[in-house]
Design a protein around this motif. Structure first.
Motif, PDB file in Angstrom:
ATOM      1  N   ARG A   9       0.995  -1.241  -0.039  1.00  0.00           N
ATOM      2  CA  ARG A   9      -0.050  -0.163  -0.006  1.00  0.00           C
ATOM      3  C   ARG A   9       0.674   1.368   0.019  1.00  0.00           C
ATOM      4  O   ARG A   9       0.594   2.371  -0.862  1.00  0.00           O
ATOM      5  N   LEU A  10       1.863   1.165   0.792  1.00  0.00           N
ATOM      6  CA  LEU A  10       2.921   2.177   0.942  1.00  0.00           C
ATOM      7  C   LEU A  10       3.502   2.544  -0.440  1.00  0.00           C
ATOM      8  O   LEU A  10       3.836   3.617  -1.026  1.00  0.00           O
ATOM      9  N   LEU A  11       4.080   1.386  -0.954  1.00  0.00           N
ATOM     10  CA  LEU A  11       4.745   1.410  -2.267  1.00  0.00           C
ATOM     11  C   LEU A  11       3.814   2.196  -3.408  1.00  0.00           C
ATOM     12  O   LEU A  11       4.324   3.027  -4.257  1.00  0.00           O
ATOM     13  N   SER A  12       2.577   1.878  -3.473  1.00  0.00           N
ATOM     14  CA  SER A  12       1.675   2.524  -4.114  1.00  0.00           C
ATOM     15  C   SER A  12       1.399   3.948  -3.849  1.00  0.00           C
ATOM     16  O   SER A  12       1.431   4.637  -4.919  1.00  0.00           O
ATOM     17  N   GLU A  13       1.141   4.160  -2.868  1.00  0.00           N
ATOM     18  CA  GLU A  13       1.084   5.416  -2.264  1.00  0.00           C
ATOM     19  C   GLU A  13       2.026   6.743  -2.566  1.00  0.00           C
ATOM     20  O   GLU A  13       1.955   7.692  -2.873  1.00  0.00           O
ATOM     21  N   GLN A  14       3.320   5.900  -2.340  1.00  0.00           N
ATOM     22  CA  GLN A  14       4.603   6.838  -2.654  1.00  0.00           C
ATOM     23  C   GLN A  14       4.551   7.338  -4.139  1.00  0.00           C
ATOM     24  O   GLN A  14       5.243   8.199  -4.548  1.00  0.00           O
ATOM     25  N   GLU A  15       3.759   6.871  -5.048  1.00  0.00           N
ATOM     26  CA  GLU A  15       3.690   7.084  -6.584  1.00  0.00           C
ATOM     27  C   GLU A  15       3.035   8.340  -6.747  1.00  0.00           C
ATOM     28  O   GLU A  15       3.101   9.288  -7.651  1.00  0.00           O
ATOM     29  N   ASP A  16       2.105   8.665  -5.540  1.00  0.00           N
ATOM     30  CA  ASP A  16       1.193   9.729  -5.692  1.00  0.00           C
ATOM     31  C   ASP A  16       1.344  10.853  -4.657  1.00  0.00           C
ATOM     32  O   ASP A  16       0.973  12.088  -4.913  1.00  0.00           O
ATOM     33  N   ARG A  17       1.922  10.488  -3.411  1.00  0.00           N
ATOM     34  CA  ARG A  17       2.179  11.526  -2.272  1.00  0.00           C
ATOM     35  C   ARG A  17       3.767  11.257  -1.840  1.00  0.00           C
ATOM     36  O   ARG A  17       4.261  10.092  -1.907  1.00  0.00           O
ATOM     37  N   ALA A  18       4.412  12.161  -1.263  1.00  0.00           N
ATOM     38  CA  ALA A  18       5.460  12.038  -0.519  1.00  0.00           C
ATOM     39  C   ALA A  18       5.089  11.385   0.776  1.00  0.00           C
ATOM     40  O   ALA A  18       4.276  11.917   1.627  1.00  0.00           O
ATOM     41  N   LEU A  19       5.934  10.301   1.230  1.00  0.00           N
ATOM     42  CA  LEU A  19       5.694   9.598   2.330  1.00  0.00           C
ATOM     43  C   LEU A  19       6.547  10.400   3.798  1.00  0.00           C
ATOM     44  O   LEU A  19       7.281  10.928   3.434  1.00  0.00           O
ATOM     45  N   GLY A  20       5.775  10.169   4.668  1.00  0.00           N
ATOM     46  CA  GLY A  20       6.480  10.857   5.735  1.00  0.00           C
ATOM     47  C   GLY A  20       7.738  10.225   6.297  1.00  0.00           C
ATOM     48  O   GLY A  20       8.057   9.020   5.856  1.00  0.00           O
ATOM     49  N   VAL A  21       8.671  10.578   7.029  1.00  0.00           N
ATOM     50  CA  VAL A  21       9.677  10.038   7.351  1.00  0.00           C
ATOM     51  C   VAL A  21       9.543   8.704   8.191  1.00  0.00           C
ATOM     52  O   VAL A  21      10.351   7.783   7.750  1.00  0.00           O
ATOM     53  N   GLY A  22       8.671   8.562   8.840  1.00  0.00           N
ATOM     54  CA  GLY A  22       8.469   7.358   9.619  1.00  0.00           C
ATOM     55  C   GLY A  22       7.834   6.129   8.664  1.00  0.00           C
ATOM     56  O   GLY A  22       8.521   5.010   8.699  1.00  0.00           O
ATOM     57  N   GLU A  23       7.133   6.500   7.723  1.00  0.00           N
ATOM     58  CA  GLU A  23       6.748   5.458   6.673  1.00  0.00           C
ATOM     59  C   GLU A  23       7.795   5.196   5.661  1.00  0.00           C
ATOM     60  O   GLU A  23       7.830   4.032   5.392  1.00  0.00           O
ATOM     61  N   ARG A  24       8.621   5.917   5.316  1.00  0.00           N
ATOM     62  CA  ARG A  24       9.874   5.852   4.515  1.00  0.00           C
ATOM     63  C   ARG A  24      10.816   4.873   5.212  1.00  0.00           C
ATOM     64  O   ARG A  24      11.362   3.958   4.461  1.00  0.00           O
ATOM     65  N   THR A  25      11.083   5.153   6.375  1.00  0.00           N
ATOM     66  CA  THR A  25      12.154   4.326   7.134  1.00  0.00           C
ATOM     67  C   THR A  25      11.406   2.687   7.399  1.00  0.00           C
ATOM     68  O   THR A  25      12.186   1.989   7.215  1.00  0.00           O
ATOM     69  N   ARG A  26      10.279   2.765   7.610  1.00  0.00           N
ATOM     70  CA  ARG A  26       9.555   1.475   7.914  1.00  0.00           C
ATOM     71  C   ARG A  26       9.587   0.604   6.518  1.00  0.00           C
ATOM     72  O   ARG A  26       9.679  -0.548   6.481  1.00  0.00           O
ATOM     73  N   LEU A  27       9.277   1.416   5.454  1.00  0.00           N
ATOM     74  CA  LEU A  27       9.149   0.773   4.041  1.00  0.00           C
ATOM     75  C   LEU A  27      10.485   0.457   3.653  1.00  0.00           C
ATOM     76  O   LEU A  27      10.601  -0.761   3.148  1.00  0.00           O
ATOM     77  N   ARG A  28      11.509   1.153   4.070  1.00  0.00           N
ATOM     78  CA  ARG A  28      12.781   0.732   3.666  1.00  0.00           C
ATOM     79  C   ARG A  28      13.340  -0.508   4.545  1.00  0.00           C
ATOM     80  O   ARG A  28      13.879  -1.458   3.657  1.00  0.00           O
ATOM     81  N   MET A  29      12.821  -0.563   5.832  1.00  0.00           N
ATOM     82  CA  MET A  29      13.198  -1.826   6.478  1.00  0.00           C
ATOM     83  C   MET A  29      12.668  -3.091   5.921  1.00  0.00           C
ATOM     84  O   MET A  29      13.395  -4.026   5.857  1.00  0.00           O
TER      85      MET A  29
END
Length: 70
Positions: A9-29
Motif C-alpha cells: 500500500r505504501l509503495l503504491s501511495e508513494q507514487e502519488d504522494r510524499a511519504l513521511g519520514v516514519g513511513e519511508r523508514t519502515r518501508l525501507r526496512m
C-alpha cells in the motif's frame, strides 16, 4: 514492522504522494528484508515509466482501414 499488505500500500501511495519520514523508514526496512515487496516496487516503477513514455508520444490516431492490424 510492516507486513506485506501495508508495504505494498505504501509503495503504491508513494507514487502519488510524499511519504513521511516514519513511513519511508519502515518501508525501507521491510523492502530490505522482503524480496517480493522489493520486486513489487520495481514493477510499479517500470509501469510508471512505461505509462509516462506512452503518454508523451504524439497521437498517432487510428490505423487506416487498408492497413492490416499490427
Amino acid at each position: 514492522m510492516l507486513n506485506c499488505e501495508q508495504a505494498t500500500r505504501l509503495l503504491s501511495e508513494q507514487e502519488d504522494r510524499a511519504l513521511g519520514v516514519g513511513e519511508r523508514t519502515r518501508l525501507r526496512m521491510h523492502t530490505w528484508m522482503c524480496i517480493s515487496c522489493r520486486n513489487f516496487g520495481g514493477q510499479l516503477g517500470f509501469i510508471r515509466r512505461a505509462v509516462t513514455g506512452f503518454a508523451s508520444r504524439p497521437d498517432e490516431g487510428p490505423p487506416e482501414r487498408d492497413e492490416p492490424p499490427v
